[in-house]
Design a protein around this motif. Structure first.
Motif, PDB file in Angstrom:
ATOM      1  N   MET A 296      -8.807  -7.774   8.286  1.00  0.00           N
ATOM      2  CA  MET A 296      -7.686  -7.311   7.482  1.00  0.00           C
ATOM      3  C   MET A 296      -6.390  -7.423   8.268  1.00  0.00           C
ATOM      4  O   MET A 296      -6.317  -7.007   9.431  1.00  0.00           O
ATOM      5  CB  MET A 296      -7.888  -5.862   7.041  1.00  0.00           C
ATOM      6  N   ALA A 297      -5.375  -7.989   7.630  1.00  0.00           N
ATOM      7  CA  ALA A 297      -4.025  -7.972   8.186  1.00  0.00           C
ATOM      8  C   ALA A 297      -3.310  -6.726   7.691  1.00  0.00           C
ATOM      9  O   ALA A 297      -3.327  -6.419   6.504  1.00  0.00           O
ATOM     10  CB  ALA A 297      -3.265  -9.224   7.753  1.00  0.00           C
ATOM     11  N   ILE A 298      -2.697  -6.006   8.626  1.00  0.00           N
ATOM     12  CA  ILE A 298      -1.871  -4.836   8.311  1.00  0.00           C
ATOM     13  C   ILE A 298      -0.453  -5.202   8.716  1.00  0.00           C
ATOM     14  O   ILE A 298      -0.146  -5.299   9.910  1.00  0.00           O
ATOM     15  CB  ILE A 298      -2.358  -3.587   9.058  1.00  0.00           C
ATOM     16  N   GLU A 299       0.391  -5.440   7.733  1.00  0.00           N
ATOM     17  CA  GLU A 299       1.739  -5.926   7.977  1.00  0.00           C
ATOM     18  C   GLU A 299       2.751  -4.815   7.703  1.00  0.00           C
ATOM     19  O   GLU A 299       2.666  -4.114   6.687  1.00  0.00           O
ATOM     20  CB  GLU A 299       2.058  -7.127   7.080  1.00  0.00           C
ATOM     21  N   TYR A 300       3.735  -4.694   8.587  1.00  0.00           N
ATOM     22  CA  TYR A 300       4.810  -3.718   8.449  1.00  0.00           C
ATOM     23  C   TYR A 300       6.111  -4.482   8.184  1.00  0.00           C
ATOM     24  O   TYR A 300       6.667  -5.108   9.082  1.00  0.00           O
ATOM     25  CB  TYR A 300       4.924  -2.876   9.712  1.00  0.00           C
ATOM     26  N   HIS A 301       6.569  -4.436   6.923  1.00  0.00           N
ATOM     27  CA  HIS A 301       7.769  -5.157   6.518  1.00  0.00           C
ATOM     28  C   HIS A 301       8.954  -4.192   6.458  1.00  0.00           C
ATOM     29  O   HIS A 301       8.888  -3.185   5.751  1.00  0.00           O
ATOM     30  CB  HIS A 301       7.558  -5.794   5.147  1.00  0.00           C
ATOM     31  N   PRO A 302      10.017  -4.466   7.199  1.00  0.00           N
ATOM     32  CA  PRO A 302      11.135  -3.515   7.243  1.00  0.00           C
ATOM     33  C   PRO A 302      11.834  -3.414   5.899  1.00  0.00           C
ATOM     34  O   PRO A 302      12.078  -4.422   5.225  1.00  0.00           O
ATOM     35  CB  PRO A 302      12.067  -4.123   8.298  1.00  0.00           C
TER      36      PRO A 302
ATOM     37  N   VAL B  31       7.391  -1.089   4.629  1.00  0.00           N
ATOM     38  CA  VAL B  31       6.358  -1.217   3.610  1.00  0.00           C
ATOM     39  C   VAL B  31       5.095  -1.750   4.286  1.00  0.00           C
ATOM     40  O   VAL B  31       5.138  -2.770   4.989  1.00  0.00           O
ATOM     41  CB  VAL B  31       6.782  -2.174   2.483  1.00  0.00           C
ATOM     42  N   VAL B  32       3.985  -1.060   4.088  1.00  0.00           N
ATOM     43  CA  VAL B  32       2.701  -1.512   4.622  1.00  0.00           C
ATOM     44  C   VAL B  32       2.055  -2.435   3.597  1.00  0.00           C
ATOM     45  O   VAL B  32       1.754  -2.017   2.474  1.00  0.00           O
ATOM     46  CB  VAL B  32       1.776  -0.329   4.930  1.00  0.00           C
ATOM     47  N   LYS B  33       1.858  -3.694   3.977  1.00  0.00           N
ATOM     48  CA  LYS B  33       1.207  -4.676   3.112  1.00  0.00           C
ATOM     49  C   LYS B  33      -0.160  -5.009   3.704  1.00  0.00           C
ATOM     50  O   LYS B  33      -0.284  -5.219   4.914  1.00  0.00           O
ATOM     51  CB  LYS B  33       2.056  -5.956   2.996  1.00  0.00           C
ATOM     52  N   LEU B  34      -1.176  -5.059   2.836  1.00  0.00           N
ATOM     53  CA  LEU B  34      -2.559  -5.245   3.280  1.00  0.00           C
ATOM     54  C   LEU B  34      -3.221  -6.390   2.539  1.00  0.00           C
ATOM     55  O   LEU B  34      -3.048  -6.538   1.327  1.00  0.00           O
ATOM     56  CB  LEU B  34      -3.372  -3.965   3.032  1.00  0.00           C
TER      57      LEU B  34
ATOM     58  N   ALA C  65       0.817  -1.218   0.000  1.00  0.00           N
ATOM     59  CA  ALA C  65       0.000   0.000   0.000  1.00  0.00           C
ATOM     60  C   ALA C  65       0.848   1.264   0.000  1.00  0.00           C
ATOM     61  O   ALA C  65       0.540   2.220  -0.710  1.00  0.00           O
ATOM     62  CB  ALA C  65      -0.932  -0.002   1.215  1.00  0.00           C
ATOM     63  N   GLY C  66       1.907   1.295   0.775  1.00  0.00           N
ATOM     64  CA  GLY C  66       2.734   2.489   0.870  1.00  0.00           C
ATOM     65  C   GLY C  66       3.880   2.265   1.834  1.00  0.00           C
ATOM     66  O   GLY C  66       4.032   1.184   2.403  1.00  0.00           O
ATOM     67  N   ILE C  67       4.694   3.284   2.015  1.00  0.00           N
ATOM     68  CA  ILE C  67       5.838   3.236   2.922  1.00  0.00           C
ATOM     69  C   ILE C  67       5.610   4.230   4.054  1.00  0.00           C
ATOM     70  O   ILE C  67       5.218   5.373   3.818  1.00  0.00           O
ATOM     71  CB  ILE C  67       7.154   3.564   2.180  1.00  0.00           C
ATOM     72  N   VAL C  68       5.838   3.782   5.279  1.00  0.00           N
ATOM     73  CA  VAL C  68       5.714   4.653   6.448  1.00  0.00           C
ATOM     74  C   VAL C  68       7.021   4.623   7.225  1.00  0.00           C
ATOM     75  O   VAL C  68       7.775   3.646   7.159  1.00  0.00           O
ATOM     76  CB  VAL C  68       4.549   4.224   7.368  1.00  0.00           C
ATOM     77  N   GLU C  69       7.278   5.695   7.957  1.00  0.00           N
ATOM     78  CA  GLU C  69       8.427   5.760   8.844  1.00  0.00           C
ATOM     79  C   GLU C  69       7.919   5.784  10.275  1.00  0.00           C
ATOM     80  O   GLU C  69       7.196   6.712  10.671  1.00  0.00           O
ATOM     81  CB  GLU C  69       9.277   6.997   8.558  1.00  0.00           C
ATOM     82  N   ILE C  70       8.241   4.744  11.025  1.00  0.00           N
ATOM     83  CA  ILE C  70       7.767   4.624  12.402  1.00  0.00           C
ATOM     84  C   ILE C  70       8.898   4.117  13.290  1.00  0.00           C
ATOM     85  O   ILE C  70       9.904   3.591  12.805  1.00  0.00           O
ATOM     86  CB  ILE C  70       6.555   3.673  12.513  1.00  0.00           C
ATOM     87  N   ASP C  71       8.718   4.283  14.580  1.00  0.00           N
ATOM     88  CA  ASP C  71       9.606   3.688  15.572  1.00  0.00           C
ATOM     89  C   ASP C  71       8.966   2.372  16.011  1.00  0.00           C
ATOM     90  O   ASP C  71       7.943   2.379  16.705  1.00  0.00           O
ATOM     91  CB  ASP C  71       9.762   4.637  16.764  1.00  0.00           C
ATOM     92  N   PRO C  72       9.527   1.226  15.604  1.00  0.00           N
ATOM     93  CA  PRO C  72       8.889  -0.044  15.947  1.00  0.00           C
ATOM     94  C   PRO C  72       8.836  -0.306  17.452  1.00  0.00           C
ATOM     95  O   PRO C  72       7.922  -0.982  17.935  1.00  0.00           O
ATOM     96  CB  PRO C  72       9.762  -1.085  15.240  1.00  0.00           C
ATOM     97  N   TYR C  73       9.787   0.246  18.210  1.00  0.00           N
ATOM     98  CA  TYR C  73       9.791   0.058  19.662  1.00  0.00           C
ATOM     99  C   TYR C  73       8.657   0.852  20.313  1.00  0.00           C
ATOM    100  O   TYR C  73       8.062   0.414  21.295  1.00  0.00           O
ATOM    101  CB  TYR C  73      11.142   0.471  20.247  1.00  0.00           C
ATOM    102  N   TYR C  74       8.341   2.004  19.736  1.00  0.00           N
ATOM    103  CA  TYR C  74       7.191   2.767  20.213  1.00  0.00           C
ATOM    104  C   TYR C  74       5.892   2.066  19.826  1.00  0.00           C
ATOM    105  O   TYR C  74       4.939   2.012  20.616  1.00  0.00           O
ATOM    106  CB  TYR C  74       7.229   4.182  19.634  1.00  0.00           C
TER     107      TYR C  74
END
Length: 252
Positions: free
Chosen positions: A242-248, A155-158, A131-140
């Protein structure tokens, strides 16, 4: 000469069909929600919702909105359930498949004590979108840190899942990504276990339409390692979630 990023950039998701309309919208600014829609905030910053009383959609959470304007957001996932009649037929739409048809047989000489996936499990998966690319702190995101710190690109995969009522969707504990889930139709549960054994259930998180599991189940470790407890989805009724997956993303 400077360029400006366009507002409200919409991407139609590939699992949209006759029953469900799904969009990913970036750089959101005064975006109007007309029909009843599940609105998911996939980012670590709050989303601002407009009048009559200003509200927010907190990070990694969701709500159901209608006839209201989203003031500002870095990105949104929008899911509109258009038709619930014979909604189970969604698995006949293009790209859906029975998960068991894609699972390879476990080696007969394997030394693992992990149980193999039962191929006759009535669990179907839709096509998956980047879906798109996000910048997040995975520890937060996992609440291992109290405030956002150093950000990482994901990468956000849906994709959607469907299971009929009273389906155990298999206890597992391995993912190479961070995931959260949003309930779209029906009621189910995200469950945690002490072992790959249904008798060891220790947490039962009820899922109704519009609810997102705000905190991922995993713990983040170095080198993009994600440690999950044994967990599964259980369908109380016929369910779509829906699965919302965050792939590094690999560092350059």
């Amino acid at each position: 000469m400077t360029s400006t990023l366009a507002y409200n950039v919409e991407k139609q998701l590939s699992f949209s069909g006759s029953h469900i309309d799904a969009k990913y919208v970036e750089n959101v600014n005064n975006y109007y929600i007309n029909n009843e829609t599940i609105v998911i905030n996939p980012h670590m910053w709050d989303v601002s919702v407009g009048q009559p009383v200003r509200n927010i959609i907190p990070a990694f959470s969701s709500t159901i909105l209608k006839d209201i304007t989203i003031e500002k957001a870095q990105a949104l996932i929008l899911i509109e359930v258009k038709d619930t009649t014979n909604i189970g037929n969604i698995i006949l739409e293009q790209g859906w498949f029975l998960l068991g048809d894609t699972i390879e047989d476990s080696p007969s000489n394997g030394n693992t004590s992990e149980l193999p996936y039962p191929k006759n499990t009535p669990l179907w998966k839709s096509p998956q979108d980047d879906a798109g690319i996000v910048e997040i702190d995975p520890y937060y995101m996992t609440r291992q840190a109290q405030t956002p710190g150093q950000k990482q690109s994901f990468v956000v995969k849906l994709n959607l899942w469907f299971a009929p009522s009273h389906t155990n969707c298999f206890i597992h504990n391995k993912h190479d990504f961070i995931e959260i889930h949003t309930e779209i139709f029906g009621t189910g549960r995200m469950q945690k276990f002490k072992a790959q054994d249904y008798g060891t259930l220790y947490e039962d998180m009820l899922m109704s339409p519009g609810f997102t599991t705000v905190v991922p189940f995993c713990q983040v470790e170095e080198n993009n390692q994600y440690i999950y407890p044994w967990h599964q989805y259980y369908a109380d009724t016929d369910c779509i979630w829906m699965a919302i997956e965050y792939h590094p993303l690999a560092k350059a």
